[in-house]
Design a protein around this motif. Structure first.
Motif, mmCIF file in Angstrom:
data_model
loop_
_atom_site.group_PDB
_atom_site.id
_atom_site.type_symbol
_atom_site.label_atom_id
_atom_site.label_comp_id
_atom_site.label_asym_id
_atom_site.label_seq_id
_atom_site.Cartn_x
_atom_site.Cartn_y
_atom_site.Cartn_z
ATOM 1 N N ILE A 223 66.960 24.676 -42.482
ATOM 2 C CA ILE A 223 65.559 24.885 -42.840
ATOM 3 C C ILE A 223 65.179 23.933 -43.963
ATOM 4 C CG2 ILE A 223 63.884 26.554 -43.664
ATOM 5 C CD1 ILE A 223 65.681 28.752 -42.517
ATOM 6 N N VAL A 224 66.058 23.847 -44.960
ATOM 7 C CA VAL A 224 65.761 22.956 -46.084
ATOM 8 C C VAL A 224 65.635 21.515 -45.584
ATOM 9 C CG1 VAL A 224 66.516 22.174 -48.342
ATOM 10 C CG2 VAL A 224 67.039 24.488 -47.611
ATOM 11 N N ARG A 225 66.541 21.157 -44.701
ATOM 12 C CA ARG A 225 66.533 19.808 -44.140
ATOM 13 C C ARG A 225 65.214 19.553 -43.387
ATOM 14 N NH1 ARG A 225 65.663 16.273 -41.397
ATOM 15 N NH2 ARG A 225 66.918 14.672 -40.405
ATOM 16 N N ALA A 226 64.767 20.535 -42.589
ATOM 17 C CA ALA A 226 63.519 20.377 -41.836
ATOM 18 C C ALA A 226 62.346 20.265 -42.788
ATOM 19 C CB ALA A 226 63.345 21.564 -40.901
ATOM 20 N N LEU A 227 62.355 21.120 -43.814
ATOM 21 C CA LEU A 227 61.252 21.092 -44.769
ATOM 22 C C LEU A 227 61.203 19.743 -45.469
ATOM 23 C CD1 LEU A 227 59.011 22.639 -46.217
ATOM 24 C CD2 LEU A 227 60.709 23.418 -47.857
ATOM 25 N N SER A 228 62.388 19.210 -45.785
ATOM 26 C CA SER A 228 62.407 17.936 -46.494
ATOM 27 C C SER A 228 61.788 16.844 -45.638
ATOM 28 C CB SER A 228 63.842 17.564 -46.869
ATOM 29 O OG SER A 228 64.544 17.155 -45.726
ATOM 30 N N VAL B 34 59.449 17.264 -43.287
ATOM 31 C CA VAL B 34 57.991 17.461 -43.230
ATOM 32 C C VAL B 34 57.362 17.044 -44.558
ATOM 33 C CG1 VAL B 34 56.185 19.166 -42.890
ATOM 34 C CG2 VAL B 34 58.283 19.308 -41.569
ATOM 35 N N ALA B 35 58.099 17.285 -45.651
ATOM 36 C CA ALA B 35 57.557 16.945 -46.962
ATOM 37 C C ALA B 35 57.712 15.458 -47.284
ATOM 38 C CB ALA B 35 58.247 17.776 -48.039
ATOM 39 N N GLY B 36 58.332 14.739 -46.375
ATOM 40 C CA GLY B 36 58.433 13.297 -46.590
ATOM 41 C C GLY B 36 59.559 12.877 -47.515
ATOM 42 N N VAL B 37 60.516 13.769 -47.784
ATOM 43 C CA VAL B 37 61.652 13.377 -48.621
ATOM 44 C C VAL B 37 62.931 13.678 -47.852
ATOM 45 C CG1 VAL B 37 60.559 13.610 -50.867
ATOM 46 C CG2 VAL B 37 61.520 15.623 -49.746
ATOM 47 N N CYS B 38 62.976 13.160 -46.654
ATOM 48 C CA CYS B 38 64.013 13.539 -45.698
ATOM 49 C C CYS B 38 65.419 13.460 -46.286
ATOM 50 C CB CYS B 38 63.912 12.633 -44.490
ATOM 51 S SG CYS B 38 64.948 13.181 -43.176
ATOM 52 N N LEU B 39 66.163 14.540 -46.138
ATOM 53 C CA LEU B 39 67.549 14.565 -46.621
ATOM 54 C C LEU B 39 68.435 13.823 -45.618
ATOM 55 C CD1 LEU B 39 67.777 18.274 -47.792
ATOM 56 C CD2 LEU B 39 67.452 16.243 -49.190
ATOM 57 N N PRO B 40 69.401 13.088 -46.129
ATOM 58 C CA PRO B 40 70.130 12.186 -45.242
ATOM 59 C C PRO B 40 71.256 12.853 -44.452
ATOM 60 C CG PRO B 40 70.917 11.935 -47.459
ATOM 61 C CD PRO B 40 69.859 12.978 -47.516
ATOM 62 N N TYR B 41 71.106 14.099 -44.046
ATOM 63 C CA TYR B 41 72.184 14.663 -43.220
ATOM 64 C C TYR B 41 71.577 15.549 -42.160
ATOM 65 C CZ TYR B 41 71.769 17.314 -47.622
ATOM 66 O OH TYR B 41 71.321 17.902 -48.766
ATOM 67 N N ASP B 42 72.150 15.485 -40.990
ATOM 68 C CA ASP B 42 71.682 16.422 -39.986
ATOM 69 C C ASP B 42 72.811 17.048 -39.177
ATOM 70 O OD1 ASP B 42 70.018 13.585 -38.605
ATOM 71 O OD2 ASP B 42 72.136 14.053 -38.674
ATOM 72 N N SER B 43 73.971 17.104 -39.766
ATOM 73 C CA SER B 43 75.021 17.923 -39.155
ATOM 74 C C SER B 43 75.784 18.593 -40.297
ATOM 75 C CB SER B 43 75.971 17.066 -38.328
ATOM 76 O OG SER B 43 76.720 16.253 -39.205
ATOM 77 N N LEU B 44 76.478 19.642 -39.932
ATOM 78 C CA LEU B 44 77.206 20.379 -40.957
ATOM 79 C C LEU B 44 78.240 19.473 -41.621
ATOM 80 C CD1 LEU B 44 77.229 23.262 -42.030
ATOM 81 C CD2 LEU B 44 79.164 23.715 -40.551
ATOM 82 N N ALA B 45 78.853 18.621 -40.801
ATOM 83 C CA ALA B 45 79.865 17.716 -41.352
ATOM 84 C C ALA B 45 79.246 16.788 -42.378
ATOM 85 C CB ALA B 45 80.511 16.922 -40.230
ATOM 86 N N ALA B 46 78.037 16.343 -42.079
ATOM 87 C CA ALA B 46 77.384 15.438 -43.023
ATOM 88 C C ALA B 46 77.033 16.170 -44.315
ATOM 89 C CB ALA B 46 76.137 14.853 -42.375
ATOM 90 N N VAL B 47 76.594 17.429 -44.195
ATOM 91 C CA VAL B 47 76.293 18.200 -45.409
ATOM 92 C C VAL B 47 77.562 18.343 -46.230
ATOM 93 C CG1 VAL B 47 75.393 20.358 -46.312
ATOM 94 C CG2 VAL B 47 74.594 19.526 -44.137
ATOM 95 N N ARG B 48 78.648 18.607 -45.526
ATOM 96 C CA ARG B 48 79.896 18.815 -46.259
ATOM 97 C C ARG B 48 80.361 17.529 -46.919
ATOM 98 N NH1 ARG B 48 82.467 23.248 -42.232
ATOM 99 N NH2 ARG B 48 81.273 24.956 -43.133
ATOM 100 N N SER C 273 54.689 22.887 -42.512
ATOM 101 C CA SER C 273 53.691 21.964 -43.044
ATOM 102 C C SER C 273 52.885 22.612 -44.162
ATOM 103 C CB SER C 273 52.788 21.430 -41.928
ATOM 104 O OG SER C 273 52.238 22.501 -41.230
ATOM 105 N N ILE C 274 52.643 23.927 -44.049
ATOM 106 C CA ILE C 274 51.934 24.604 -45.147
ATOM 107 C C ILE C 274 52.730 24.465 -46.439
ATOM 108 C CG2 ILE C 274 51.243 26.855 -46.036
ATOM 109 C CD1 ILE C 274 50.694 27.676 -43.122
ATOM 110 N N VAL C 275 54.022 24.760 -46.340
ATOM 111 C CA VAL C 275 54.856 24.727 -47.543
ATOM 112 C C VAL C 275 54.940 23.307 -48.088
ATOM 113 C CG1 VAL C 275 57.162 25.117 -48.431
ATOM 114 C CG2 VAL C 275 56.166 26.739 -46.837
ATOM 115 N N ALA C 276 55.111 22.323 -47.187
ATOM 116 C CA ALA C 276 55.255 20.943 -47.638
ATOM 117 C C ALA C 276 53.998 20.494 -48.380
ATOM 118 C CB ALA C 276 55.517 20.032 -46.448
ATOM 119 N N GLU C 277 52.878 20.930 -47.861
ATOM 120 C CA GLU C 277 51.620 20.521 -48.479
ATOM 121 C C GLU C 277 51.525 21.084 -49.897
ATOM 122 O OE1 GLU C 277 48.367 21.250 -45.743
ATOM 123 O OE2 GLU C 277 47.057 21.314 -47.511
ATOM 124 N N ILE C 278 51.839 22.349 -50.013
ATOM 125 C CA ILE C 278 51.732 22.982 -51.333
ATOM 126 C C ILE C 278 52.734 22.381 -52.312
ATOM 127 C CG2 ILE C 278 52.030 25.163 -52.558
ATOM 128 C CD1 ILE C 278 50.786 26.468 -50.070
#
Ligand code: SF4
Ligand code: FES
Ligand code: FES
Lengths: 237, 741
Positions: free
Chosen positions: B652-657, B659-673, B363-368
């Motif tokens: 980590i990037v996915r989690a940060l996204s 928290v930062a309110g720009v959620c990335l649309p994947y949450d499995s390795l297969a989806a990232v791929r 949350s600190i990072v997302a805020e900044i």
């Protein structure tokens, strides 16, 4: 049961061998249970033998080097390694310092290790300092049976050196190799003294009862012209 | 009852057996056959034993360069077709018979000095050493006759005569050829009761431990050093039973490939010094993975015990690393245990790091990240990043409204539109076919030892010529040093240089441009000049593409494919820098008030400037795609668990996204791929090299001025190039030992 007994017997036998060899070496003072004719296979730096020393062929020998190299095609210079090692050894008082081998490697354009490989292979290339007279005693089984160890002991005792060591005056060193001569412990000391006096001992066998390399007491075989091999009788066929 | 049934069922079998044996006995007693031996032999040969087809040993491949060159030999009665020039041993391998051996190694010259490979050949009075005997048409090779067996037993007894038999304290135990083969051919006792020979151990440097008494004088190490590593240090000294392997003068083995002698030594004479007495090989779990310390992507096996990587071994891949790996690849593993980042950390006011929970850190990072202007956000991928985390980083930074994405080492305004402009187009294996190399601003020996080994192979096999432009450096083959900077390039491009005629007459010329020039301002002009040379020399043709770029880092190729192509200029105006394992990027221009987030696995250079640290997984702990310098994507496989609270980079990037309110649309390795496949579909074709089809002519011409400053050195210290190797004690030892020389 028989197996264990066999094992025990064998162990006993081994112990006997070990013990006896210990006693023998103890009396003989050699202190080595298995020895090789070759010296160390690696180089140890010393003031008179280290890679930093500069070593060059003398001007006259450089002529010889050129002549030797001319025997081989220019892309097979490495073939000259043995004659050049020999030349270098002659130039350097009977032995090859490591810097001489490096120089040869440079001349024949190979890595130094390739020269070391050849030099360590041949026992007649001495890689540590030897005396002016390098006395070599045969270490083969027949000569051992005929008492070569006693001869070596006599030599070592008389000269007061260990094997591969040089006497203080730099005249003598004792090494081991394969059969050349036929002497007795007494005769060997005489020869050393002759050398010390600067006399040349007679070449060939030192046993007065032998003629050249023939057996003691005259030949027992080959007393007449050998018969030609049967199939070579050209007239008959 | 059941027994009776079984008997009944077996009866036909019994009967047939009986009839056959009766025939056999008749045959033996027949006198007519005796009178007519030829006919008897023919009759005997006639019912050719229906040997089932066998599989070649170890996937032995045969290629018939010329169909006329095929010949047939018989191995234990089984006919095989082999090309001319194969040895008896190779023929046996093709026929699926594994011949015991010590000195023979398929990638080294033949020595024929261990005699373990003795087989019987019909009409030969003695057993023959199969590794050194060329197969002849119609040869009848027998590998399982009493003669062959006795020969092997004899050789084994001789080998064990002087062997210390210290397997219980030997690091090779369990993977020792001598141990294995003595199980098959050795006796439980020897007849030799004399003293055993012993040999002084040699000092070969900090990597290779020697116990020379165990050596069986197969000379594999000598041949490897001379032929493959190109360092003539090792030799066979002495003779007879006094023979030993050594360097004669105190001389450590200075080669970037020296670790491979550990693998080729069939016994425990040469073993790994850092691994000594650490583990037994049967306790280890092997994980087949990829090396990331350079851009070659050598195939490795990570041997681990519990949570600890114990050692790294090469894995066979004919197209990339054959069966060798560099010392950096092999020995960097202890860096995986040191200086690791365990917990998310935040730098407090007095400059110390304090561990915080993931939730707080995110949350600190997302805020900044929301406090800065979008185009002040910069994402920098480090040299060890996998493609998955780079696409996540790219998506995140894009969604935050910025397009400032770069990857370490890719330099100023990277050209990524044409894949051929940043890949090793001839492929690593293809370099073997080249007959002329022009190396520009690259020191392959330190940048990519495996590529260098291929060049050396080409030089040895076909006397390929090598010319080099760059600062003077070490090569382990003969080169022609034709210049230090672009001046020589211009001379060649304008046809003034004597080397031009060599290029023109070469059949398959290869140009290798080092990634070191990516950092130069006149990079585009250099590339244009190189392309001019390529055009003149016919380097790029439909059947041969010899225009190569040799990349430096594991992440580079994938980053370019994924479009992380900003130049480092954006750093000077950045306010939020996302360092994803980037330690070697120059942050001098960064404004003092900029916020730096360092996400990585090691407390290395990057953390000095960091405000927040996210701990992530190292390559040995995660699944990731890495594209190597020739454009071949490969996967790493997790071998050990992550340390502490570390997570995979993309997670980590996915989690940060989120928290930062720009959620990335994947949450499995297969989806990232699958997201990756949209941007760079080639990254999903694992283990397949996709060649670039676009011709070079489509590129815009650059007419910028060439600066005459000489090319630089890309890798200062081979042993320390990234955060893992810099944390490694072994690598530190190596660099202090070898840089002294
Ligand atoms: S050290 Fe190993 S590889 Fe080298 S000769 Fe001895 S046994 Fe063979
Ligand atoms: S493998 Fe044939 S002699 Fe060693
Ligand atoms: S186990 Fe074979 S040499 Fe050590």
């Amino acid at each position: 049961m028989p197996a264990t007994r066999h094992g025990a017997k064998r162990l006993h036998g081994l112990r006997q061998i070990l013990l006896s060899s210990h006693i023998v070496s103890g009396t003989a003072g050699a202190g080595q249970s298995r020895s090789y004719s070759t010296a160390l296979n690696y180089h140890l730096d010393s003031p008179d033998n280290n890679p930093k020393m500069k070593w060059e062929f003398s001007t006259t020998n450089m002529e010889r080097v050129k002549e030797i190299l001319s025997h081989y095609p220019s892309n097979y210079k490495q073939s000259a390694v043995i004659p050049l090692l020999d030349l270098a050894q002659q130039q350097h008082g009977g032995w090859l310092p490591v810097s001489a081998m490096n120089e040869i490697a440079r001349v024949i354009e190979v890595a130094p290790i390739r020269v070391y490989e050849v030099a360590t292979f041949y026992s007649m290339f001495n890689r540590t300092k030897v005396g002016k007279y390098h006395l070599l005693v045969c270490g083969t089984t027949p000569c051992m049976i005929r008492g070569s160890r006693d001869i070596e002991d006599a030599l070592l005792k008389h000269l007061g050196v260990k094997r591969n060591e040089v006497t203080k005056d730099g005249l003598f060193s004792v090494g081991e190799m394969e059969c050349m001569e036929d002497v007795t412990p007494k005769r060997v000391v005489e020869i050393v003294e002759m050398l010390r006096r600067g006399e040349a001992p007679p070449d060939g066998t030192q046993n007065p009862n032998r003629i050249r390399s023939g057996p003691q007491g005259g030949n027992t075989t080959l007393l007449s012209e050998p018969k030609p091999p049967p199939c070579r009788d050209l007239d008959a066929c | 009852m059941g027994f009776l049934q079984a008997l009944r069922r077996a009866r036909p079998l019994l009967r047939s057996n009986f009839t056959r044996s009766r025939i056999a006995s008749q045959w033996i007693s027949s006198t007519t056959d005796l009178r007519n031996p030829e006919a008897a032999a023919a009759a005997a040969a006639e019912p050719a034993p229906a040997v089932p087809p066998r599989n070649p040993v170890g996937g032995a491949r045969i290629e018939f360069a010329n169909p006329d060159d095929a010949m047939e030999v018989f191995v234990d009665g089984y006919p095989v077709k082999i090309p001319k020039g194969m040895t008896v041993l190779q023929a046996c391998e093709v026929a699926g018979v594994d011949i015991p051996r010590f000195c023979y190694h398929s990638r080294l010259s033949i020595a024929g000095n261990c005699r373990m490979c003795l087989v019987e050949v019909e009409k030969s009075p003695k057993p023959v050493a199969s590794c050194a005997m060329p197969a002849l048409p119609g040869m009848k090779i027998k590998t399982n006759t009493p003669i062959a067996k006795k020969a092997r037993e004899g050789v084994m007894e001789f080998l064990l005569m002087n062997h210390p038999l210290d397997c219980p304290i030997c690091d090779q135990g369990g993977e020792c050829d001598l141990q294995d083969q003595s199980m098959a051919f050795g006796s439980d006792r020897g007849r030799f009761t004399e003293m055993k020979r012993s040999v002084v151990d040699k000092n070969l440097g900090p990597l290779v431990k020697t116990v020379m008494t165990r050596c069986i004088q197969c000379t594999r190490c000598v041949r490897f050093a001379t032929e493959i590593a190109g360092v003539q240090d090792l030799g066979m000294l002495g003779r007879g039973s006094g023979e030993e392997i050594g360097t004669y003068v105190e001389n450590i083995m200075t080669s970037e490939l020296s670790g491979n002698v550990i693998d080729i030594c069939p016994v425990g004479a040469l073993t790994s010094k850092p691994f000594a007495f650490k583990a037994r090989n049967w306790e280890l779990k092997g994980t087949e993975s990829i090396d990331v310390t350079d851009a070659v992507g050598s195939n490795i096996r990570i041997d681990s015990r519990g949570p600890e990587v114990m050692r790294i071994l090469p894995r066979l891949n004919e197209d990339i690393n054959e069966e060798w790996i560099s010392d950096k690849t092999r020995f960097c593993y202890d860096g995986l245990k040191r200086q690791r980042l365990n917990d998310p950390m935040v730098r407090d006011r007095d400059g110390r790091f304090k561990s915080v929970s993931w939730r707080d850190a995110l949350s600190i990072v997302a805020e900044i990240a929301h406090q800065v202007k979008p185009n002040e956000i910069v994402g920098i991928a480090g040299q060890l990043s996998d493609a998955e985390s780079m696409i996540a980083l790219k998506d995140f930074v894009n969604r935050m409204g910025s397009n400032n994405l770069l990857c370490e080492g890719n330099g100023l305004s990277p050209q990524a539109d044409i894949r051929g402009s940043f890949l090793l187009n001839s492929s690593i294996a293809g370099l073997e076919k080249a007959d002329l190399f022009l190396i520009i601003g690259s020191q392959p020996r330190v940048e990519a030892p495996m590529v260098n080994a291929r060049i050396r192979k080409a030089v040895r096999a076909s006397q390929a010529k090598v010319a080099y432009i760059g600062p003077s450096t070490d090569f382990n083959y003969d080169i022609e040093h034709i210049g230090t900077g672009p001046r020589a390039l211009i001379d060649i491009a304008e046809g003034r240089h004597p080397f031009c005629s060599a290029i023109l007459s070469a059949k398959k010329p290869a140009i290798i441009v080092g990634a070191g020039i990516f950092g130069r301002k006149d990079k585009d002009a250099i590339i244009t000049t190189v392309e001019t040379i390529a055009k003149l020399g016919g380097v790029v043709r439909p059947d041969w593409n010899g225009l190569n770029v040799l990349l430096l880092n594991a992440a580079q190729a994938a980053a370019l494919d994924l479009g992380l192509v900003s130049g480092p200029e954006c750093i000077s105006s950045a306010k939020f820098v996302y360092l994803m394992g980037a330690d070697d990027i120059n942050l001098d221009g960064l404004p003092r008030d900029a916020f730096v987030l360092y996400q990585g696995h090691h407390g290395d250079k990057g953390v000095y400037r960091a405000n927040v640290i996210f701990p992530s997984a190292a390559f040995s702990e995660k699944e990731g795609t890495y594209e190597n310098t020739e454009g071949c994507p490969q996967w790493t496989v997790p071998a050990v668990p992550t340390v502490g609270d570390a997570r995979d980079d993309w997670k980590i990037v996915r989690a940060l996204s989120e928290v930062a309110g720009v959620c990335l649309p994947y949450d499995s390795l297969a989806a990232v791929r699958s997201r990756m496949s949209v941007v760079a579909p080639n990254l999903l074709n694992v283990d397949e090299r996709e060649t670039s089809t676009v011709s070079q002519g489509l590129k815009p011409e650059f007419r910028r001025e060439l600066s005459m400053s000489p090319f630089g050195v890309a890798v200062e210290n081979f042993y320390m190039t990234d955060s893992i190797t810099r944390a490694s004690k072994i690598m530190a030892q190596c660099s202090s030992t070898f840089s002294k020389k």
